[in-house]
Design a protein around this motif. Structure first.
Motif, PDB file in Angstrom:
ATOM      1  N   ASN A 118      51.931  36.346  37.772  1.00 16.74           N
ATOM      2  CA  ASN A 118      52.083  37.799  38.441  1.00 16.74           C
ATOM      3  C   ASN A 118      51.144  38.115  39.086  1.00 16.74           C
ATOM      4  N   HIS A 119      49.829  38.387  38.226  1.00 13.70           N
ATOM      5  CA  HIS A 119      48.664  38.947  38.960  1.00 13.70           C
ATOM      6  C   HIS A 119      48.213  37.990  40.071  1.00 13.70           C
ATOM      7  N   GLU A 120      48.318  36.653  39.970  1.00 13.45           N
ATOM      8  CA  GLU A 120      47.950  35.919  41.112  1.00 13.45           C
ATOM      9  C   GLU A 120      48.692  35.984  42.262  1.00 13.45           C
ATOM     10  N   ASN A 124      34.949  39.509  37.745  1.00 13.18           N
ATOM     11  CA  ASN A 124      35.826  40.586  37.125  1.00 13.18           C
ATOM     12  C   ASN A 124      35.908  41.650  38.054  1.00 13.18           C
ATOM     13  N   SER A 125      37.080  42.204  38.150  1.00 14.94           N
ATOM     14  CA  SER A 125      37.367  43.105  39.400  1.00 14.94           C
ATOM     15  C   SER A 125      36.976  44.612  38.995  1.00 14.94           C
ATOM     16  N   TYR A 126      38.075  45.149  37.708  1.00 17.86           N
ATOM     17  CA  TYR A 126      37.707  46.360  37.260  1.00 17.86           C
ATOM     18  C   TYR A 126      38.116  46.427  35.789  1.00 17.86           C
ATOM     19  N   GLN A 137      50.270  38.729  43.049  1.00 19.47           N
ATOM     20  CA  GLN A 137      49.692  39.975  44.116  1.00 19.47           C
ATOM     21  C   GLN A 137      48.488  39.763  44.728  1.00 19.47           C
ATOM     22  N   HIS A 138      47.765  39.011  44.256  1.00 18.11           N
ATOM     23  CA  HIS A 138      46.356  38.426  45.139  1.00 18.11           C
ATOM     24  C   HIS A 138      47.002  37.729  46.212  1.00 18.11           C
ATOM     25  N   GLN A 139      47.929  36.897  46.068  1.00 17.61           N
ATOM     26  CA  GLN A 139      48.246  36.034  47.074  1.00 17.61           C
ATOM     27  C   GLN A 139      48.650  37.092  48.389  1.00 17.61           C
ATOM     28  N   ALA A 149      38.590  32.696  43.118  1.00 16.98           N
ATOM     29  CA  ALA A 149      37.910  32.973  41.856  1.00 16.98           C
ATOM     30  C   ALA A 149      38.204  33.979  40.817  1.00 16.98           C
ATOM     31  N   HIS A 150      38.496  35.114  41.451  1.00 20.65           N
ATOM     32  CA  HIS A 150      38.918  36.047  40.469  1.00 20.65           C
ATOM     33  C   HIS A 150      40.409  35.867  39.548  1.00 20.65           C
ATOM     34  N   THR A 151      41.220  35.208  40.341  1.00 17.55           N
ATOM     35  CA  THR A 151      42.409  34.839  39.860  1.00 17.55           C
ATOM     36  C   THR A 151      42.323  33.885  38.817  1.00 17.55           C
TER      37      THR A 151
HETATM   38 FE   LIG Z   1      43.232  41.079  40.105  1.00 15.89          FE
END
Ligand SMILES: [Fe+2]
Length: 413
Positions: free
Chosen positions: A150-152, A89-91, A154-156, A59-61
């Protein structure tokens, strides 16, 4: 009446946008592929404050694309669900208030299936935006899209480290994938010489990088010898059997405190099974492979091992210069390697304006840099300039070490 960003006909080659859509769908599908072996119950659990539920990652990504790409570039975009910004929202302080990180595992609603619907909705909207955005709006859209991909990725990686940690709490030792195999290593004996010299480190090409990988700058390194290969489980067992975890002289003060508080006697995910150590892996509980690189160690443990060995951890500059020269083995795709460099800004680093300026820059304190990549890092997400960073006590990542030797240096002076 179409939104302003969409009404101007594109003058870009269609194939360029098609490639972006393909990249987008490929990354989004990889997230789903990693989640696929997991049940709904698996996807809700949060095993510790540092780790997040798989459902939250999914959900965050998606929220990231919706907030920074769709809301910013599709005038009048209506958010899928107004409650999701607070939950996912994370941070990003500039993006508004958010749910407490340690309580992400308490969010049973929206359900896993509702999050899947959210992903489908945002995927379609992104695909539409990429296909229809005006040529003038396109460069900014492509920039945010690339960050989002690229963010997603990282979450992978975090999805695998976080579910492994969650499963490690389960007395039945469930396997994420019973057929999972450790990546092949190519260990090489000895040390690579790095004579004294001035070298450029940091990102210098046109390709993508995170902001923390630059500016490129010159550094003085060496003379130093860098281990060609990673420290193995066999070497770590020797350290353990030599009382490594019981000798305060080997440890930084904070590290020794962590050993006491956490009761560390072995790397993370090692279990004492009737006097025999086993390692909990993505494939389940397995015998220790002596030849495999050690992983799931904290910075404190890496530092203590290096001291016990009469060696050191390399700096990130020493690591990068050696990696660029191709003298290291198992540099990528096995385990992130702790360096003794604090995670701080490179000279001249300035975070970008706006919420995305919070991505890396505000974390440049009290953490240590890891280099390389791990078995969980997605394909194509690896760079010689990549600066991963974690707090020194963290050990749920696939984190290991290689040693540095300065004996030559001292014999020269
Ligand atoms: Fe994130």
């Amino acid at each position: 009446m179409p939104p302003a960003a969409l009404k101007e006909a594109s003058d870009l080659p269609k194939s360029d946008r098609e490639r972006w859509v393909e990249a987008f769908l490929r990354v989004r599908a990889e997230t789903e592929r990693r989640a696929a072996p997991l049940s709904g119950e698996d996807q809700v659990i949060q095993s510790m404050p540092d780790a997040s539920p798989i459902k939250w990652h999914r959900a965050h990504t998606t929220w990231f694309f919706e907030t920074f790409l769709l809301q910013a570039n599709v005038p009048g975009y209506k958010v899928y669900d107004e409650r999701f910004a607070f939950l996912f929202n994370s941070y990003y302080v500039a993006a508004g208030p958010r749910h407490a990180r340690p309580k992400r595992g308490l969010i049973t609603r929206p359900t896993v299936s509702e999050v899947a619907d959210y992903r489908v909705h945002v995927d379609a909207a992104v695909e539409r935006l990429v296909g229809e955005a005006s040529a003038s709006a396109w460069p900014e859209i492509a920039r945010i899209l690339e960050i989002g991909l690229n963010h997603e990725e990282q979450h992978q990686e975090l999805m695998l480290t976080d579910i492994l940690h969650a499963f490690a709490q389960n007395p039945t030792n469930p396997a994420y994938d019973a057929s999972w195999q450790a990546p092949k290593c190519n260990p090489k004996d000895g040390y690579a010489e790095l004579p004294e010299g001035i070298h450029t480190i940091g990102h210098q090409t046109d390709g993508y990088c995170f902001d923390n990988e630059g500016p490129a700058h010159r550094v003085l390194v060496g003379p130093v010898r860098i281990a060609r290969t990673l420290v193995t489980n066999a070497e770590w067992l020797t350290f353990m059997n030599d009382g490594g975890y019981a000798n305060p002289a080997l440890w930084l003060s904070d590290g020794w405190a962590a050993v006491q508080t956490e009761g560390w006697q072995a790397p993370g995910h090692w279990q004492d099974c009737d006097g025999e150590w086993r390692q909990f892996k993505l494939a389940g509980l397995k015998p220790i492979d002596p030849a495999a690189p050690v992983m799931h160690i904290s910075y404190y443990e890496a530092d203590a091992f290096a001291r016990w060995s009469g060696k050191h951890l390399p700096t990130e500059a020493e690591w990068e210069v050696s990696a660029r020269q191709g003298v290291l083995s198992d540099t990528f795709g096995i385990a992130w390697q702790w360096t003794r460099s604090a995670y701080s800004p490179y000279p001249g680093f300035v975070a970008c304006d706006g919420a995305l300026g919070e991505y890396n820059g505000k974390f440049m304190i009290n953490q240590m840099v890891l280099r390389g990549s791990s078995l969980a890092t997605p394909d194509g997400h690896t760079r010689v300039t990549y600066r991963n960073f974690f707090y020194p006590g963290a050990r749920w990542q696939f984190s290991g070490l290689r040693l540095a030797d300065y004996a030559e240096r001292f014999s020269l002076t």
